[in-house]
Design an enzyme around this catalytic site. Sequence first.
Site, short mmCIF file in Angstrom:
data_model
loop_
_atom_site.label_atom_id
_atom_site.label_comp_id
_atom_site.label_asym_id
_atom_site.label_seq_id
_atom_site.Cartn_x
_atom_site.Cartn_y
_atom_site.Cartn_z
N LYS A 1 27.47 143.28 -100.43
CA LYS A 1 28.07 141.98 -100.08
C LYS A 1 29.58 142.13 -99.85
CE LYS A 1 27.82 137.43 -99.59
NZ LYS A 1 27.63 136.44 -100.63
N GLY B 1 31.16 125.06 -112.31
CA GLY B 1 31.80 125.07 -111.00
C GLY B 1 31.22 124.01 -110.08
#
Lengths: 313, 313
Positions: free
Chosen positions: A195, A21
């Site tokens: 999160k 990525g």
Amino acid sequence: MGTIHIQRRKEGIMMKIGVIGGGSIGLLFSHYLSAKHSLTLLARRKDQAFQINEKGITLIHDGTSTTICNISATVMSDALSSQDIIIIAVKQYNLSTLLPILNSIPPEIPLIFLQNGLAHIEQIDRLNQKTIIVGTVEHGCQKITDATVKHNGFGKTLLAPYRGDIEHIRWLISDFKDTFPFLIHGDWKEVLFRKLIINAVINPLTSILKVENGGLIENPYYLHLMMSILEELLPLVPMLNEEKMKADILKICENTKENRSSMLKDIDAGRKTEIDAILGYAIELGKKRQHSMPICNVMYAMVKGKEADQGES
Amino acid sequence: MGTIHIQRRKEGIMMKIGVIGGGSIGLLFSHYLSAKHSLTLLARRKDQAFQINEKGITLIHDGTSTTICNISATVMSDALSSQDIIIIAVKQYNLSTLLPILNSIPPEIPLIFLQNGLAHIEQIDRLNQKTIIVGTVEHGCQKITDATVKHNGFGKTLLAPYRGDIEHIRWLISDFKDTFPFLIHGDWKEVLFRKLIINAVINPLTSILKVENGGLIENPYYLHLMMSILEELLPLVPMLNEEKMKADILKICENTKENRSSMLKDIDAGRKTEIDAILGYAIELGKKRQHSMPICNVMYAMVKGKEADQGES
């Protein structure tokens, strides 16, 4: 802005780290981790790999830019099978195309997944790898060019074993404890859900209202909305302490008050957002548990509507 | 843009019409009604009265501008007591300062109130006037300068007697049936609630999402949100037909698809909005009836938050 060029340090055992990525998180991790180990960044686009091979990855932090040149970049290739560890730093909605490739590499190579939300858990559960670690990133960063990342807020990376033994990647944690800290947490659900809730409360609101994170605590109406969303989400996560979550979210908004959330940045740039992995996931969970979430549904529809409008223009 | 200057027509019986308020609605009504009757516009600011006395009121419609000069403008004064009828065209939140003045004029003078919402009903109920008419305006218009109004969408004005006899103002309706139509409705509650619901559904959403009215039906997520808000509001107004309201709102969005709602214009211009008279009133009504309105509460908080943010900058 000062510029410092440094070479990878040749001490200790060199491990091979693959980072998949080339977004802001991929560039950030590649830059820091390449200071001590052999790093290969696997990008989707050939021209990004070319840029990084030519220029290295430049990090901008506190007005100083640092370039590390010994990073090898490539597009998806056999390089994956020769890594000691692979960090997957693509967005959740780009993960599905990657899974067959990951499944074809030796099952002994540990994988670290850094996606937001929990929508990816079902997908990674089907993988063959013996050791799978999931993590959340608390750094603030922004991709400037294909080979430059700005490190806005220094934080830590929380890692938790989803499967296998975290001891397999202990070297990663100890090698970077002073420069790019990782913390280990025993319960992956707690790490990811915490999160998820933070993102679900802050990101849609900031992107709908077009305010920086601090705007949510400075405006009493927005603060009330944020707490109402949190109230709707908390029954989904009994493992999290309610009062601590409230205090944490207020503190995060305060500490990052001038930051624009990733979702606000995505909306303003006309990019796809992570709304499905975040609020979409929470809403699905609510449906399964017959927990009504009217405010979250409104937030979801507004962000999806904004995404759809952008597609037209 | 062609310019036509016309003088007030000197036919029939000249009535004295007072219009209070120099906003878009006040200017629009003054312009059209002064074509047949003696019109006095009562403004809050001396300089606006001066502008209108000097220049008349210019109307821009379909690219043609027309100026009517025989309009007398003044600030609040004894002029009120000599009118045959007074039209009150100020915003709901500016009405309270006006009520003592209205109460001091002869009770035989009929009053016409054109405010949005129903929050003003409680206030006007305490007035001494024998004939009180309430109305809703379906024209689209925009104030360009202190003496110029743009007539974007030609509609009608719905009038209903709140107290007294509508026959006292029949001359107004018949004199303008071809040029600026008024329609009479028997039930003032139905008239005001219908407009309240339309405004409550369209205005907050367009101002939060920053879309024109058409955006609410072109985007499936926004359409769903609009219908969800309507579903929350309908139990408050059993006198209105549910299917007809749905069809009407869709048609209004279609017919005014390029228009920006008054609330969106207010928010973008940093002005106070009518959110309290519209959604605030509906939410209070819901509380009294123990009807839960979570989506309306979100819309209300978002608009109030935007208003508060503007106050700071």
